[in-house]
Design a protein around this motif. Structure first.
Motif, short mmCIF file in Angstrom:
data_model
loop_
_atom_site.label_atom_id
_atom_site.label_comp_id
_atom_site.label_asym_id
_atom_site.label_seq_id
_atom_site.Cartn_x
_atom_site.Cartn_y
_atom_site.Cartn_z
N LEU A 14 0.85 -20.96 10.68
CA LEU A 14 -0.07 -19.89 10.06
C LEU A 14 0.52 -19.43 8.73
CD1 LEU A 14 0.06 -17.46 13.10
CD2 LEU A 14 -1.75 -18.81 12.53
N PRO A 15 -0.22 -18.72 7.87
CA PRO A 15 -1.71 -18.54 8.00
C PRO A 15 -2.72 -19.81 7.89
CG PRO A 15 -1.38 -17.90 5.95
CD PRO A 15 -0.03 -18.41 6.57
N LEU A 25 -6.85 -19.37 14.38
CA LEU A 25 -7.07 -18.13 13.91
C LEU A 25 -8.55 -17.97 14.35
CD1 LEU A 25 -5.32 -17.73 10.47
CD2 LEU A 25 -5.26 -15.98 12.48
N SER A 26 -9.58 -18.91 13.95
CA SER A 26 -10.85 -18.69 14.53
C SER A 26 -11.06 -18.46 16.10
CB SER A 26 -11.85 -19.91 13.71
OG SER A 26 -11.41 -20.11 12.56
N ASN A 27 -10.47 -19.29 16.65
CA ASN A 27 -10.47 -18.85 18.14
C ASN A 27 -9.97 -17.67 18.34
OD1 ASN A 27 -11.84 -21.58 18.06
ND2 ASN A 27 -10.10 -22.33 19.54
N ALA A 28 -8.94 -17.13 18.06
CA ALA A 28 -8.41 -15.75 18.12
C ALA A 28 -9.42 -14.75 17.66
CB ALA A 28 -6.95 -15.81 17.46
N LYS A 29 -10.05 -15.11 16.67
CA LYS A 29 -10.96 -13.79 16.14
C LYS A 29 -12.05 -13.83 17.35
CE LYS A 29 -9.89 -14.36 11.20
NZ LYS A 29 -10.35 -14.39 10.00
N ILE A 39 -1.95 -12.63 20.78
CA ILE A 39 -0.62 -12.91 20.32
C ILE A 39 -0.45 -14.32 20.00
CG2 ILE A 39 1.75 -12.51 20.58
CD1 ILE A 39 1.33 -10.77 22.95
N LEU A 40 -0.37 -14.67 18.67
CA LEU A 40 0.03 -15.89 18.22
C LEU A 40 1.37 -16.40 18.20
CD1 LEU A 40 -2.82 -15.78 15.62
CD2 LEU A 40 -3.09 -16.57 18.10
N LYS A 59 2.60 -9.55 11.01
CA LYS A 59 1.29 -9.25 11.40
C LYS A 59 0.55 -10.30 10.26
CE LYS A 59 -1.18 -6.15 13.78
NZ LYS A 59 -0.87 -5.61 15.06
N ILE A 60 -0.32 -11.01 10.98
CA ILE A 60 -1.25 -11.80 10.23
C ILE A 60 -2.68 -11.70 10.53
CG2 ILE A 60 -1.80 -14.38 9.70
CD1 ILE A 60 1.23 -14.96 9.76
N SER A 61 -3.62 -11.29 9.71
CA SER A 61 -4.88 -11.36 9.97
C SER A 61 -5.15 -10.37 11.29
CB SER A 61 -5.58 -12.51 10.38
OG SER A 61 -5.69 -13.17 9.16
N GLU A 62 -4.62 -9.42 11.13
CA GLU A 62 -4.46 -8.07 12.33
C GLU A 62 -3.94 -8.82 13.62
OE1 GLU A 62 -8.39 -6.62 12.17
OE2 GLU A 62 -8.40 -5.76 10.23
N PHE A 63 -3.21 -9.71 13.55
CA PHE A 63 -2.63 -10.20 14.76
C PHE A 63 -1.21 -10.21 14.98
CE2 PHE A 63 -6.66 -12.96 14.62
CZ PHE A 63 -7.17 -12.60 15.73
N ASP A 64 -0.74 -9.97 16.01
CA ASP A 64 0.87 -9.94 16.35
C ASP A 64 1.07 -11.47 16.43
OD1 ASP A 64 0.77 -7.26 16.43
OD2 ASP A 64 1.60 -7.19 18.66
N THR A 65 1.97 -11.86 15.34
CA THR A 65 2.32 -13.61 15.56
C THR A 65 3.88 -13.77 15.36
OG1 THR A 65 2.71 -13.87 13.05
CG2 THR A 65 0.21 -13.92 14.01
#
Length: 380
Positions: A14-15, A25-29, A39-40, A59-65
């Motif tokens: 990431l990212p 990231l696209s699937n997570a969105k 969570i990634l 935090k990346i693209s609003e996800f906990d990573t």
């Protein structure tokens, strides 16, 4: 009431440091927009050896990573293919994990996670995007990697609660599994980087190749074809230097020395690469028709289309689903330098492109239904 989380784990950087990161990231969105908390957990080549995953939160693209250090040396590689303790620790930290999605995960570790999930009423899903080849590897790697691929693809995947597969080839191979959903490489077209900022040339045909040439991508076929092209063109090559190319294909040394139309740029940042793709009239790549290429789905195809640039390529994977007459590009039946040259000579400067074709929102409902079916089967 506690939140339920989806843990998405695998070898993505990431990212945007590899194609895996873009897919995940696209699937997570899509999962997030369906009301899921994702969570990634990927890899990070900059982390010192021995860094604990639990200490890498960002935090990346609003996800906990989180991330694990990229394995270096035999001992760390051996640990990587069997150790699931860091992921269990993360499950315990968040409390309520409903689903774990494993991106091209090592077979032994994946089987351990499968058993852990079964005991703890967690859905265990694989995101399958490759059928790796061991061609060109040393004998030790061939044996270890070959066994890992065989066990994962033919045994472990078939025992899981569900599979996300990137190609029709894999969809067909796993057609008898419990729950199997085809999801090609996706993007978020709302991101600023996908906006097309350039007018296409109408005087000099601009071509681009962006990727990692080698066994999978036959860039030498494109270079060979250009030897027969008389019209004015420029080819920008991203991902490899001229010296690196000639070390693989020394037969083209004289042609490249005489040509001022072919420019090698080496490896560039993802955003810089996209600028070249946007400027081009066409992006080009050609792949072998073997199992490895048929099982995958070219991210470069998706990115080019989203940039507004049609693609010249050969029939591989299930790209033919997305290539209509005079839309999105031209699909050749097979790799042939003379045919490629003839096409480049006559092709128009512009072609219609459906830039929204691979937006993740197009697949959001299918992913949501996929998870609902799995949960019902497990009695959740």
């Amino acid at each position: 009431m506690n939140k339920e989380y989806i843990l998405y784990i695998g070898g993505f950087e990431l990212p945007d440091k590899n194609a895996a990161a873009h897919r995940v990231l696209s699937n997570a969105k899509a999962l997030r927009d369906s009301g899921k908390n994702v969570i990634l957990v990927g890899i990070n080549k900059d982390l010192p050896k021995g860094t604990k995953m639990i200490d890498t939160y960002v935090k990346i693209s609003e996800f906990d990573t989180y991330a694990i250090p990229y394995p270096s040396g035999m001992a760390s590689w051996a640990k990587n293919i069997v150790d699931i303790k860091p992921y269990i620790e993360l499950c315990q930290k968040y409390g309520t994990i409903s689903t774990i999605i494993c991106y091209n995960f090592p077979a032994i570790a994946l089987d351990k996670l499968r058993r852990y999930c079964f005991k703890n009423s967690i859905n265990c899903i694989a995101d399958v995007t490759e059928w790796y080849s061991v061609e060109g590897r040393n004998i030790v790697v061939k044996i270890v990697k070959g066994m890992d691929v065989w066990y994962r693809m033919r045994i472990v995947h078939k025992k899981l609660d569900g599979l996300l597969v990137i190609s029709r080839f894999l969809e067909n191979y796993y057609r008898n599994c419990k729950n199997n959903l085809y999801i090609p490489a996706l993007v978020d077209t709302q991101e600023e980087k996908w906006k097309a900022n350039y007018e296409k040339s109408d005087s000099v045909l601009k071509l681009v190749y962006a990727g990692s040439p080698g066994y999978k991508d036959r860039i030498d076929v494109l270079i060979e074809a250009l030897r027969f092209v008389k019209r004015n063109y420029i080819l920008d090559i991203i991902g490899i230097t001229k010296e690196q190319y000639l070390s693989m294909y020394p037969q083209h040394k004289a042609f490249l020395k005489a040509s001022s139309s072919i420019n090698f740029h080496g490896r560039l940042k993802h955003l810089d690469t996209l600028q070249y793709v946007k400027k081009a009239n066409y992006s080009c790549f050609f792949r072998m028709n073997d199992r490895m290429c048929e099982a995958g789905f070219p991210t470069k195809f998706v990115e080019s289309i989203t940039c507004g640039t049609p693609v010249i390529t050969n029939k591989v994977s299930n790209l033919d689903e997305y290539m209509k007459e005079n839309e999105n590009g031209v699909l050749l039946k097979k790799i042939d330098s003379r045919k490629i040259a003839e096409l480049i000579e006559r092709i128009d400067f512009t072609m219609s492109v459906n830039r929204k074709l691979f937006d993740y929102s197009n697949f959001q409902q299918e992913i949501q239904k996929f998870l609902i079916v799995i949960s019902k089967r497990k009695g959740r």
